[in-house]
Design an enzyme around this catalytic site. Structure first.
Site, mmCIF file in Angstrom:
data_model
loop_
_atom_site.group_PDB
_atom_site.id
_atom_site.type_symbol
_atom_site.label_atom_id
_atom_site.label_comp_id
_atom_site.label_asym_id
_atom_site.label_seq_id
_atom_site.Cartn_x
_atom_site.Cartn_y
_atom_site.Cartn_z
ATOM 1 N N GLY A 16 42.374 48.763 -71.407
ATOM 2 C CA GLY A 16 42.054 49.404 -72.690
ATOM 3 C C GLY A 16 42.012 50.917 -72.515
ATOM 4 N N ARG A 83 50.679 37.298 -61.999
ATOM 5 C CA ARG A 83 50.468 36.240 -63.006
ATOM 6 C C ARG A 83 50.921 36.763 -64.362
ATOM 7 N NH1 ARG A 83 45.322 35.559 -63.793
ATOM 8 N NH2 ARG A 83 44.539 36.915 -62.168
ATOM 9 N N ASP A 121 38.458 47.232 -64.239
ATOM 10 C CA ASP A 121 38.411 46.098 -63.332
ATOM 11 C C ASP A 121 39.751 45.355 -63.194
ATOM 12 O OD1 ASP A 121 36.777 44.736 -61.709
ATOM 13 O OD2 ASP A 121 36.251 43.197 -63.201
ATOM 14 N N THR A 143 36.729 53.622 -68.380
ATOM 15 C CA THR A 143 36.351 52.659 -69.413
ATOM 16 C C THR A 143 35.230 53.262 -70.256
ATOM 17 O OG1 THR A 143 35.262 50.561 -69.940
ATOM 18 C CG2 THR A 143 34.836 51.400 -67.766
ATOM 19 N N ASP A 145 33.089 51.439 -71.427
ATOM 20 C CA ASP A 145 31.950 50.537 -71.210
ATOM 21 C C ASP A 145 31.015 51.015 -70.090
ATOM 22 O OD1 ASP A 145 33.329 49.014 -73.059
ATOM 23 O OD2 ASP A 145 34.152 47.646 -71.568
ATOM 24 N N ASP A 147 30.983 50.243 -67.001
ATOM 25 C CA ASP A 147 30.458 49.064 -66.288
ATOM 26 C C ASP A 147 31.149 48.809 -64.954
ATOM 27 O OD1 ASP A 147 32.911 48.344 -67.273
ATOM 28 O OD2 ASP A 147 32.293 46.407 -68.062
ATOM 29 N N ARG A 189 31.492 45.374 -74.117
ATOM 30 C CA ARG A 189 31.717 44.071 -73.467
ATOM 31 C C ARG A 189 30.385 43.480 -72.993
ATOM 32 N NH1 ARG A 189 37.156 42.393 -72.057
ATOM 33 N NH2 ARG A 189 37.970 44.487 -72.172
HETATM 34 O O1 F6P Z 1 36.696 47.501 -72.272
HETATM 35 C C1 F6P Z 1 36.855 48.364 -73.350
HETATM 36 C C2 F6P Z 1 36.735 47.623 -74.652
HETATM 37 O O2 F6P Z 1 36.897 48.543 -75.717
HETATM 38 C C3 F6P Z 1 35.467 46.807 -74.819
HETATM 39 O O3 F6P Z 1 34.338 47.601 -75.135
HETATM 40 C C4 F6P Z 1 35.875 45.835 -75.886
HETATM 41 O O4 F6P Z 1 35.109 44.664 -75.809
HETATM 42 C C5 F6P Z 1 37.309 45.551 -75.548
HETATM 43 O O5 F6P Z 1 37.771 46.652 -74.764
HETATM 44 C C6 F6P Z 1 38.226 45.382 -76.732
HETATM 45 O O6 F6P Z 1 39.471 44.999 -76.260
HETATM 46 P P1 F6P Z 1 40.800 45.050 -77.152
HETATM 47 O O7 F6P Z 1 41.225 46.484 -77.259
HETATM 48 O O8 F6P Z 1 41.762 44.217 -76.396
HETATM 49 O O9 F6P Z 1 40.450 44.499 -78.488
#
Ligand code: F6P
Length: 377
Positions: A16, A83, A121, A143, A145, A147, A189
């Site tokens: 992301g 994968r 990750d 990120t 997040d 995390d 997340r």
């Molecule tokens: O990991 C970053 C994040 O924005 C999270 O906070 C969120 O849950 C997720 O990615 C959303 O993912 P996507 O962009 O695939 O909807």
């Protein structure tokens, strides 16, 4: 002196996106060029390796992108070389193929002696596959997040927190005008960092995070208690991963082709509905969503991204790890910010671990001391 063997590297951004990716690309390309090292940009993360989509990057190409959100290289969170989901079976399940050999041939064809891998990750797990095949990778953690295990801070997080805080500040005025409860759902997340920081920064009355299961009755009690004190509105900052005691996190969708298929979401609506039903106070919810991932990075993220890019290049040029290794297994490192200092750890060290909000996190105590509730049972 830099190793004379490094003359050409690749850089990619995976997973992301978040504000500050361009600042890292800029730092890497400019530093590399100033040491006579050519940089090749790999498009859309590991998908660019799988599909042989690469392009040279010069200092001119990265001039003026420091403050731009997103990534000039594009990104993908569905491209694991070992994968790779290359199609769909009639029953809807993905067709998985191992494309690692092809990725290796692309790396060799373009003469890439190392990769700078900017991601979270999932992207680091892909990098580890290349490391096992002898490719030296330097990871740069990104990120919103915040995390990633091993680093106290990732770039993108501060911008997301600022965006969420600004949004809650705006929501507060309309909550006050209408005497409502407003629930603001933020990303993160399984980690509550964004909710905790934006909640404290905005003076939210209740903060819900995944690390502290909440009781809806306790949420309603806080709101009733505030109403009893003449507070005619309340703000709840809810992390998308928060869950009720004994319950599960709210899942919005499953992305079958993604290495991490669960997409969280829905807590805002569920909590607002419950509050209105149980307290009789009119409630609304706002889902901030991808707004938190966009826009120009705040100054701290630009600085952190530049430091990370610079440190990645130092590791590539002069060897990495305690022994200043240049080989793939020992010399592949993850750049980190730890205890107020720039550093690096083994790329594998952060795998499959998440940095969550610990019970002794000082910001939890600080929030409680100003009257913020986490709605524990
Ligand atoms: O990991 C970053 C994040 O924005 C999270 O906070 C969120 O849950 C997720 O990615 C959303 O993912 P996507 O962009 O695939 O909807």
């Amino acid at each position: 002196m830099p190793s004379p063997s490094i003359t050409r590297i690749g850089v990619l951004t995976g997973g992301g996106d978040c504000p500050g990716l361009n600042a890292v690309i800029r730092a890497v390309v400019k530093d590399a060029a100033s040491h006579g090292i050519e940089t090749v940009g790999i498009e859309d993360g590991f998908l660019g390796l799988i599909e042989n989509r690469v392009r040279p990057l010069t200092p001119d190409d990265v001039s003026g992108i420091l403050a731009d959100g997103g990534t000039i290289l594009g990104s993908s969170n569905k491209a694991n070389p070992s994968r790779f989901a290359c199609g769909m079976l009639p029953d809807g399940s993905p067709i998985i193929e191992d494309r690692t050999d092809f990725c290796m041939s692309v790396i060799e064809r373009h003469g890439l002696q190392a990769l700078v891998v900017v991601g979270g990750d999932g992207t680091m797990s892909c990098a580890e596959i290349m490391v096992q095949r002898g490719v030296r990778c330097i990871g740069v953690p990104k990120t919103i997040d915040n995390d990633i295990h091993g680093t106290d801070l990732t770039f993108g997080f501060s911008t997301a927190v600022q965006t969420a805080t600004d949004a809650i500040d705006r929501v507060r005025t309309t909550a006050a005008s209408h005497h409502r409860v407003m629930v603001v759902e933020v990303m993160g997340r399984n980690a509550g960092w964004i909710a905790l920081h934006a909640g404290v920064a905005s003076g939210s009355d209740i903060i819900l995070i995944p690390e502290i299961p909440f009781s809806i009755e306790s949420v309603c009690d806080q709101i009733r208690e505030r109403a009893g004190r003449g507070k005619r509105y309340s703000i709840v900052c809810a992390s998308e991963g928060a869950r009720p005691v004994g319950g599960k996190a709210f899942v919005e969708r499953i992305v079958a082709t993604s290495p991490d298929p669960i997409r969280l979401g829905g807590i805002g609506r569920a909590v607002a509905d419950q509050i209105e039903e149980r307290t009789g106070i009119e409630s609304r919810y706002v889902v901030l969503g991808h707004v938190q991932r966009g826009g120009t990075p705040v100054a701290l993220d630009r600085v952190l991204a530049t430091l990370f890019g610079d440190h990645a290049m130092e590791l590539l040029k002069f060897g990495s790890g305690p022994a200043r290794d240049m080989d793939a297994s020992r010399g592949s490192r993850l750049v980190v910010w730890k205890d107020g200092r720039l550093g690096d750890i083994a790329l594998t060290e952060a795998s499959n671990k998440q940095r969550l909000v610990a019970p002794d996190q000082p910001l939890l105590a600080a929030a409680r001391s100003v009257g913020t509730s986490f709605a524990e049972a």
